[in-house]
Design a protein around this motif. Structure first.
Motif, PDB file in Angstrom:
ATOM      1  N   GLY A   1     -18.086   3.426  -2.990  1.00 19.89           N
ATOM      2  CA  GLY A   1     -17.527   4.172  -4.192  1.00 19.89           C
ATOM      3  C   GLY A   1     -16.330   3.651  -4.697  1.00 19.89           C
ATOM      4  N   VAL A   2     -15.969   2.622  -3.743  1.00 19.88           N
ATOM      5  CA  VAL A   2     -14.279   2.246  -4.286  1.00 19.88           C
ATOM      6  C   VAL A   2     -14.408   1.155  -5.212  1.00 19.88           C
ATOM      7  CG1 VAL A   2     -12.495   1.080  -3.285  1.00 19.88           C
ATOM      8  CG2 VAL A   2     -13.492   2.744  -1.984  1.00 19.88           C
ATOM      9  N   THR A   3     -13.731   1.162  -6.329  1.00 17.96           N
ATOM     10  CA  THR A   3     -13.748   0.420  -7.419  1.00 17.96           C
ATOM     11  C   THR A   3     -12.663  -0.902  -7.109  1.00 17.96           C
ATOM     12  OG1 THR A   3     -12.175   1.563  -8.498  1.00 17.96           O
ATOM     13  CG2 THR A   3     -14.329   2.014  -9.131  1.00 17.96           C
ATOM     14  N   HIS A   4     -11.848  -0.584  -6.504  1.00 22.27           N
ATOM     15  CA  HIS A   4     -10.651  -1.623  -6.076  1.00 22.27           C
ATOM     16  C   HIS A   4     -10.075  -1.379  -4.766  1.00 22.27           C
ATOM     17  CE1 HIS A   4      -7.777  -4.541  -6.325  1.00 22.27           C
ATOM     18  NE2 HIS A   4      -6.510  -3.695  -6.189  1.00 22.27           N
ATOM     19  N   LEU A   5     -10.303  -2.556  -3.713  1.00 24.72           N
ATOM     20  CA  LEU A   5      -9.838  -2.289  -2.677  1.00 24.72           C
ATOM     21  C   LEU A   5      -8.940  -3.405  -2.362  1.00 24.72           C
ATOM     22  CD1 LEU A   5     -10.116  -0.813   0.250  1.00 24.72           C
ATOM     23  CD2 LEU A   5     -11.746  -2.536   0.613  1.00 24.72           C
ATOM     24  N   ASP A   6      -7.501  -3.021  -2.313  1.00 22.94           N
ATOM     25  CA  ASP A   6      -6.536  -4.345  -1.967  1.00 22.94           C
ATOM     26  C   ASP A   6      -6.402  -4.606  -0.507  1.00 22.94           C
ATOM     27  OD1 ASP A   6      -5.136  -2.291  -0.740  1.00 22.94           O
ATOM     28  OD2 ASP A   6      -3.136  -2.429  -1.750  1.00 22.94           O
ATOM     29  N   HIS A   7      -5.784  -5.700  -0.521  1.00 24.88           N
ATOM     30  CA  HIS A   7      -5.745  -6.472   1.188  1.00 24.88           C
ATOM     31  C   HIS A   7      -5.235  -5.417   2.236  1.00 24.88           C
ATOM     32  CE1 HIS A   7      -5.284  -9.474   3.931  1.00 24.88           C
ATOM     33  NE2 HIS A   7      -4.092  -8.983   4.298  1.00 24.88           N
ATOM     34  N   ALA A   8      -4.293  -4.745   1.736  1.00 25.84           N
ATOM     35  CA  ALA A   8      -3.734  -3.638   2.942  1.00 25.84           C
ATOM     36  C   ALA A   8      -4.682  -2.595   3.289  1.00 25.84           C
ATOM     37  CB  ALA A   8      -2.478  -2.758   2.359  1.00 25.84           C
ATOM     38  N   CYS A   9      -5.714  -1.965   2.175  1.00 29.78           N
ATOM     39  CA  CYS A   9      -6.424  -0.991   2.849  1.00 29.78           C
ATOM     40  C   CYS A   9      -7.725  -1.735   3.362  1.00 29.78           C
ATOM     41  CB  CYS A   9      -6.784  -0.200   1.614  1.00 29.78           C
ATOM     42  SG  CYS A   9      -5.692   0.969   0.978  1.00 29.78           S
ATOM     43  N   ARG A  10      -7.976  -2.851   3.012  1.00 33.75           N
ATOM     44  CA  ARG A  10      -9.121  -3.508   3.576  1.00 33.75           C
ATOM     45  C   ARG A  10      -8.705  -3.937   4.868  1.00 33.75           C
ATOM     46  NH1 ARG A  10     -13.743  -6.727   2.174  1.00 33.75           N
ATOM     47  NH2 ARG A  10     -13.420  -6.254  -0.077  1.00 33.75           N
ATOM     48  N   ASN A  11      -7.612  -4.442   5.306  1.00 36.26           N
ATOM     49  CA  ASN A  11      -7.129  -5.076   6.702  1.00 36.26           C
ATOM     50  C   ASN A  11      -7.296  -3.645   7.252  1.00 36.26           C
ATOM     51  OD1 ASN A  11      -6.125  -6.988   8.227  1.00 36.26           O
ATOM     52  ND2 ASN A  11      -4.352  -5.680   8.413  1.00 36.26           N
ATOM     53  N   GLN A  12      -6.632  -2.621   7.000  1.00 37.22           N
ATOM     54  CA  GLN A  12      -6.733  -1.473   7.911  1.00 37.22           C
ATOM     55  C   GLN A  12      -8.025  -0.938   8.356  1.00 37.22           C
ATOM     56  OE1 GLN A  12      -3.868   0.123   8.892  1.00 37.22           O
ATOM     57  NE2 GLN A  12      -5.032   1.415  10.128  1.00 37.22           N
ATOM     58  N   VAL A  13      -8.938  -0.982   7.221  1.00 38.49           N
ATOM     59  CA  VAL A  13     -10.270  -0.323   7.579  1.00 38.49           C
ATOM     60  C   VAL A  13     -10.929  -1.136   8.610  1.00 38.49           C
ATOM     61  CG1 VAL A  13     -12.464  -0.031   6.823  1.00 38.49           C
ATOM     62  CG2 VAL A  13     -10.633   0.966   5.359  1.00 38.49           C
ATOM     63  N   GLU A  14     -10.941  -2.654   8.264  1.00 35.86           N
ATOM     64  CA  GLU A  14     -11.377  -3.558   9.181  1.00 35.86           C
ATOM     65  C   GLU A  14     -10.869  -3.726  10.616  1.00 35.86           C
ATOM     66  OE1 GLU A  14     -11.175  -7.225   7.168  1.00 35.86           O
ATOM     67  OE2 GLU A  14     -12.846  -6.925   5.788  1.00 35.86           O
ATOM     68  N   GLU A  15      -9.597  -3.487  10.596  1.00 38.26           N
ATOM     69  CA  GLU A  15      -9.078  -3.303  12.133  1.00 38.26           C
ATOM     70  C   GLU A  15      -9.463  -2.228  12.738  1.00 38.26           C
ATOM     71  OE1 GLU A  15      -4.778  -3.655  11.594  1.00 38.26           O
ATOM     72  OE2 GLU A  15      -4.577  -5.802  11.331  1.00 38.26           O
ATOM     73  N   PHE A  16      -9.379  -1.116  12.004  1.00 35.21           N
ATOM     74  CA  PHE A  16     -10.010   0.188  12.545  1.00 35.21           C
ATOM     75  C   PHE A  16     -11.576   0.141  13.193  1.00 35.21           C
ATOM     76  CE2 PHE A  16     -12.387   4.257  12.271  1.00 35.21           C
ATOM     77  CZ  PHE A  16     -11.734   5.169  12.979  1.00 35.21           C
ATOM     78  N   THR A  17     -12.175  -0.543  12.361  1.00 28.56           N
ATOM     79  CA  THR A  17     -13.722  -0.743  12.770  1.00 28.56           C
ATOM     80  C   THR A  17     -13.719  -1.626  14.011  1.00 28.56           C
ATOM     81  OG1 THR A  17     -14.300  -0.493  10.524  1.00 28.56           O
ATOM     82  CG2 THR A  17     -15.723  -1.738  11.996  1.00 28.56           C
ATOM     83  N   ALA A  18     -12.925  -2.684  14.044  1.00 27.10           N
ATOM     84  CA  ALA A  18     -13.249  -3.475  15.142  1.00 27.10           C
ATOM     85  C   ALA A  18     -12.356  -2.710  16.510  1.00 27.10           C
ATOM     86  CB  ALA A  18     -12.204  -4.807  15.166  1.00 27.10           C
ATOM     87  N   GLN A  19     -11.424  -2.137  16.223  1.00 20.94           N
ATOM     88  CA  GLN A  19     -10.877  -1.147  17.524  1.00 20.94           C
ATOM     89  C   GLN A  19     -11.766  -0.211  17.988  1.00 20.94           C
ATOM     90  OE1 GLN A  19      -7.608   1.462  16.429  1.00 20.94           O
ATOM     91  NE2 GLN A  19      -6.570   0.778  18.414  1.00 20.94           N
ATOM     92  N   GLN A  20     -12.387   0.587  17.128  1.00 17.07           N
ATOM     93  CA  GLN A  20     -13.324   1.614  17.596  1.00 17.07           C
ATOM     94  C   GLN A  20     -14.685   0.817  18.341  1.00 17.07           C
ATOM     95  OE1 GLN A  20     -12.384   4.805  17.740  1.00 17.07           O
ATOM     96  NE2 GLN A  20     -10.537   3.954  16.934  1.00 17.07           N
TER      97      GLN A  20
END
Length: 599
Positions: A464-483
């Motif tokens: 549902g996100v219409t715009h995802l900037d680099h900072a938020c995308r990087n945070q989500v992807e790092e969290f996913t890899a970490q978990q």
């Protein structure tokens, strides 16, 4: 005969416009004369330079087809900036600064950046005008009492109590102050005077009263000292051009360019709202202003901008063409050359009063409660811009205001909805809206809460996100890899990705399989009649219909689940408690879009 009547009427109309424009030019001249002199005095330069700039504003800028009724000349809005610059680098360098500011304006106009200045927030513009008006009022309070201003805006404000105390003990200073106060009062009330007298510019009435009082026996107030206009011309030389290596001069050039251009084009927008004639050509007008400042710089005069007071007087006087604004420069030149001794009779306190009134209008106190009611965020930007200008300088305040406006817009655009909850063995985080770095703390909190829930499965739904900037995308992807590295099952759905069919979870979307055909329910008559006529506006002959008929219903598997299928296993279709429901909104073909749907 009809054509002849029309032609005669046209000639009569043209002659009438010329007469009206000549009358209007005289009105503008009477308004411009005290303002040109007052701005020069407030800027800390000889009065002759203000008149020269007024002449250039009429004869040079006025002759170019940028704006029809806008009038240019030395502006009160730049008086504080010019005074500060002259105090720092001297009058001799003013010509170089104005010259190169004019050249930059011409370049900006040629590359068609004139309308760029319209993109500046209204709150920043109003804050800039208020930030110009407040220091102008306090600085001119001292010449009103025939005194010298201490210096910076803060120092001028702090010195007001001492100025009042000194004025009360000096009879001549009291007379000068009263003349200034009368000038201010006339500026507010004279336009309400009925009859032809109300059409006379208030500044001219104040100048007349001041000259009469100054001529009385026993009155010894300071009057304007005007020299020879031609002798005041100071063409920059090699020594002045060498100053271009100084960073202070470069900064001053950029500041003059931005402020003078913005003030001129903002004024153009305001003047266009005053009349129904031809609209301003912004790029051409910017070139015209640049040409005026180039000439002004070559003559060592004050910078030229469009001015609201003279422009509104031109409109109200009924001007129709550029002739009125051009002629007013000619009248200024003739008056200064032929009647310079008359200018020497004008009290300086009257000119200071004219500028205090102009400063009050720039300040616009009524705009603050109006902005508070309309938008409190913009009110904060407007107020901060004004305060920073008063406390520091014009350029710093405008840059701060622009930065504050950008931050406010970014905060309002970054509206991110983050929902985090736990369902059975899954911790879910659902995001929607614009996810930018400004909302990163909120995103991190939701991710950390999901990790701290202790569930073996985490579902991150960002579809549902219409715009995802680099900072938020990087945070989500790092969290996913970490978990995932910790052994948890993390399901990540990024924007634009389809959700897996048959997941059995409440975050549903249409399955990423073959696209579903749009359907309508056929009527009983249509079901018996055969092929559907809804393929195109012309009928079935134009091509196959995308709508299934009664015969086609049994020809192949239906994408719609039957009662048996619903009992057989989890359905990919949303249930009543679904958090997200996505409709198939793909556009119909053009022909079908024109056809009425039945059923």
């Amino acid at each position: 005969m009809v054509g002849g009547a029309k032609g005669g009427g046209g000639k009569g109309g043209a002659r009438g416009d010329i007469v009206t424009d000549i009358t209007a030019s005289l009105v503008v001249f009477l308004v411009a004369l005290p303002l040109c002199i007052g701005v020069a005095v407030a800027s800390g330069v000889p009065a002759e330079l203000g008149i020269i700039s007024g002449v250039i504003g009429g004869l040079v800028v006025g002759a170019v087809r940028g704006s029809t009724l806008q009038v240019s000349g030395p502006a009160a809005g730049l008086a504080a900036l010019v005074a500060e610059t002259v105090a720092e680098v001297g009058v001799a360098m003013l010509g170089v600064i104005v010259l190169f500011a004019g050249i930059l304006q011409i370049v900006l106009g040629l590359v068609r950046l004139g309308r760029m200045f319209q993109a500046i927030s209204v709150a920043v513009v109003q804050g800039m005008l208020a930030g110009i008006g407040v220091p102008l009022m306090f600085s001119q309070a001292y010449p009103m009492a025939d005194a010298k201003a201490p210096g910076t805006p803060i120092e001028n404000m702090a010195g007001i109590p001492g100025l009042l105390a000194g004025t009360l003990t000096d009879p001549q200073a009291m007379i000068a102050t009263l003349l200034g106060v009368v000038t201010i009062v006339l500026g507010f009330v004279w336009k309400k005077v009925p009859g032809p007298a109300g059409k006379i510019p208030a500044a001219l009435v104040a100048v007349g009263i001041g000259m009469l009082v100054a001529a009385l026996p026993g009155v010894d107030v300071k009057t304007l000292q005007v020299g020879n206009l031609l002798n005041s011309v100071d063409v920059p030389g090699a020594g002045q051009f060498a100053g271009l290596a100084d960073g202070t001069i470069i900064t001053a050039i950029l500041t003059f360019t931005v402020i003078a251009s913005a003030e001129s084009l903002f004024t153009a927008a305001a003047v266009d709202r005053m009349h129904s004639g031809p609209r301003t050509r912004y790029n051409t007008e910017l070139i015209a202003q640049g040409a005026g400042n180039t000439v002004a710089g070559l003559l060592g005069a004050l910078p030229v901008t469009a001015v609201v007071a003279r422009s509104s007087a031109n409109v109200q006087a009924g001007a129709k063409t550029r002739l009125s604004r051009t002629l007013h420069g000619l009248w200024l030149l003739a008056f200064a050359l032929l009647l310079p001794q008359v200018l020497a009779l004008i009290p300086i306190s009257v000119l200071a009063g004219v500028l205090v009134h102009s400063g009050w209008k720039l300040f616009g106190p009524a705009e603050f409660p109006k902005m508070w009611r309309q938008d409190r965020g913009e009110f904060a930007v407007m107020t901060l811009t004004m305060l920073v200008i008063v406390a520091t300088a014009l350029l710093e305040g405008v840059l701060f205001g622009l930065a504050a406006g950008i931050v406010l817009a970014a905060l309002r655009m970054s509206q991110t909805v983050v929902r985090q909850h736990v369902e059975q063995d899954t911790a879910k985080v659902v995001m929607a809206g614009n996810a930018t770095f400004l909302r990163l703390p909120k995103v991190i909190d939701a991710l950390e809460a999901a990790a701290a829930s202790g569930k073996p499965r985490i579902r991150l739904d960002l579809t549902g996100v219409t715009h995802l900037d680099h900072a938020c995308r990087n945070q989500v992807e790092e969290f996913t890899a970490q978990q995932r590295g910790l052994g948890l099952r993390v399901e990540l759905l990024m924007p634009g990705e389809a959700k897996p069919a048959g997941s059995g979870t409440p975050d549903f979307e249409a399955p990423a399989t073959a696209p579903l055909p749009r359907r309508r329910i056929p009527t009983a008559r249509e079901g018996a009649a055969g092929p559907s006529p809804w393929s195109t506006a012309q009928g079935e002959g134009a091509g196959p219909s995308p709508w299934p008929t009664a015969q086609e219903e049994g020809a192949g598997p239906s994408p719609w689940p039957t009662a048996q299928e619903e009992a057989a296993g989890p359905s990919p279709w949303p249930t009543a408690d679904a958090e997200w429901f996505y409709l198939d909104t793909r556009p119909l073909p053009e022909e079908q879009a024109r056809s009425p749907l039945v059923g």
